[in-house]
Design an enzyme around this catalytic site. Structure first.
Site, PDB file in Angstrom:
ATOM      1  CB  SER A 181      -0.155   0.996   2.135  1.00 42.11           C
ATOM      2  OG  SER A 181      -0.413   0.109   1.066  1.00 42.11           O
ATOM      3  CG  HIS A 209      -1.722   3.974   4.762  1.00 42.79           C
ATOM      4  ND1 HIS A 209      -1.340   3.357   5.936  1.00 42.79           N
ATOM      5  CD2 HIS A 209      -2.233   2.996   3.982  1.00 42.79           C
ATOM      6  CE1 HIS A 209      -1.590   2.058   5.862  1.00 42.79           C
ATOM      7  NE2 HIS A 209      -2.130   1.814   4.680  1.00 42.79           N
ATOM      8  CE  LYS A 240      -5.235   0.998   6.291  1.00 36.75           C
ATOM      9  NZ  LYS A 240      -5.815   1.022   4.967  1.00 36.75           N
TER      10      LYS A 240
END
Ligand SMILES: *Cc1c(COP(=O)(O)O)cnc(C)c1O
Length: 392
Positions: A181, A209, A240
């Site tokens: 990240s 991610h 996310k």
């Protein structure tokens, strides 16, 4: 001296060393632009990659689920908290991921804290990537297995360590972030998974991610590399790109069946509420139906990276939308971020100990909800402020 005075001392140390993080308060929904302190700011900080956190269809799905099921699941999953939509979501994730089965947790952090200690214990080994996320590190600690750290992105270092130490434990688990990240680089998961086969070690990837970002229609890193049969445990988050809240693990039936008996967040913490579950399902449905948000995310990411590079910034080794702008010094980076903030650009500084000393950076998170004009505006501000501060 009061017995709680140490707290203020500790806080003062954080402030003196520039590690005290002020918490910004948003007065609007997540989006390309947000309001903070009454001021309109271009938001380049959020993980809302596809804009689904404030998508009308997703919001409606949550409203409808609340109308039918109410707002709370009412219990832990194993007692009375499993509603039929929890099961439907687990089937949907398995289908989306091309895995046999899946298990939903209340968060990505909890998925790691719950799953890792259920898989390995005192007599076992964990081969853990150097830059793994804090929730993996804590899951590893909770497991009491022996931890062996291998170098960032280095499957040759992983192999050396497997070769020399695999025989010191009963079971073994190789665990890595899929996308890192802070840098946006990608684990060499195919090679790592092959080593898992060669050295009789389970392979676990945290794709927080990569979800909604990599692979066909955002199916994630395992799909990106086409290694669905080589990864034993695929963990992800709904907080996310999927825009809601919660986490999951996907894999074989027996894995999920076993975790339902052993994973402590499943057994001892109440279930995600039905509104969240319905919203997550709708987000996945949107991703499956249409990949235009994904395409927009990537074209926006390419645009902002090229723009920053062309004006002389170092954007590192990112292979994903995550865009680090590496400045170097802690203080210059924090000052740069503050000046950008005054100019209406909300972009967070990331400093030691989150990243190594001398690699302090501003991390930009472009998304599908940014327009080209938004990103051009950001690039122009970076150029203007960067030149003024003599960073480029
Ligand atoms: C954000 C993140 C998590 C935690 O996910 P939450 O759903 O926010 O709890 C776990 N692992 C990685 C790699 C992350 O980036």
């Amino acid at each position: 001296m009061g017995k709680m005075d140490w707290l203020q001392d500790e806080i003062n140390v954080l402030k003196e060393t520039g590690r005290y993080v002020p918490i910004r308060v948003l007065q609007t929904p997540q989006g390309a632009w947000v309001k903070i302190d009454g001021k309109r700011m271009l938001n380049l900080c959020s993980n809302n990659y596809l804009g689904l956190a404030n998508n009308p269809e997703v919001k409606k799905a949550m409203h409808d689920a609340i109308d039918y099921y109410g707002v709370g699941a009412g219990a832990v999953r194993s007692i009375a908290g499993t509603m039929e939509i929890h099961i439907k979501l687990e089937e949907k994730i398995a289908h989306f991921k091309h895995m046999e089965d899946s298990l939903v947790y209340q968060g990505g952090l909890l998925a790691n804290l719950g799953t890792i200690p259920a898989l390995v214990g005192k007599e076992d080994l964990i081969f853990s990537e150097e830059l793994n996320h804090a929730s993996i590190i804590d899951g590893v600690r909770l497991s009491s297995a022996t931890r062996i750290v291998f170098s960032h992105l280095s499957f040759s270092d992983l192999e050396e360590k497997l070769k020399s130490q695999r025989n010191q434990g009963k079971k073994a688990l190789i665990v890595t972030d899929g996308v890192f990240s802070m840098d946006g680089d990608i684990a060499p998961l195919k090679e790592e998974a092959e080593l898992g086969e060669k050295y009789d070690s389970m392979v676990y990837v945290d794709d927080a991610h990569g979800e909604g970002v990599l692979g066909d229609h955002g199916r994630g890193i395992v799909d990106h590399f086409g290694i669905v049969d080589k990864v034993d445990i695929e963990m992800g988050t709904f907080s996310k790109a999927i825009g809601v809240m919660g986490g999951f693990v996907a894999g074989k039936h027996e894995l999920i069946d076993y975790l339902k008996q052993k994973a402590r967040p499943f057994l001892f913490s109440s279930a995600l509420n039905p509104g969240e579950i319905a919203a997550i399902m709708k987000s996945i449905e949107i991703m499956e139906r249409d990949d235009s948000l994904l395409q927009k995310l990537w074209s926006n990411s390419r645009y902002i990276k090229e723009k920053l590079k062309s004006i002389g910034f170092n954007t590192g080794n990112s292979k994903t939308p995550i865009t680090p702008v590496i400045i170097g010094g802690e203080k210059e980076t924090v000052d740069f971020s503050k000046t950008l903030y005054d100019e209406g650009i909300f972009a967070s500084p990331i400093v030691y100990p989150t990243v190594p000393k001398g690699t302090a950076r501003i991390r930009l998170m472009p998304s599908a909800v940014h327009s080209r004009e938004d990103l051009k505006y950001a690039g122009d501000k970076f150029e203007e402020v960067g030149k003024r501060m003599k960073l480029i």
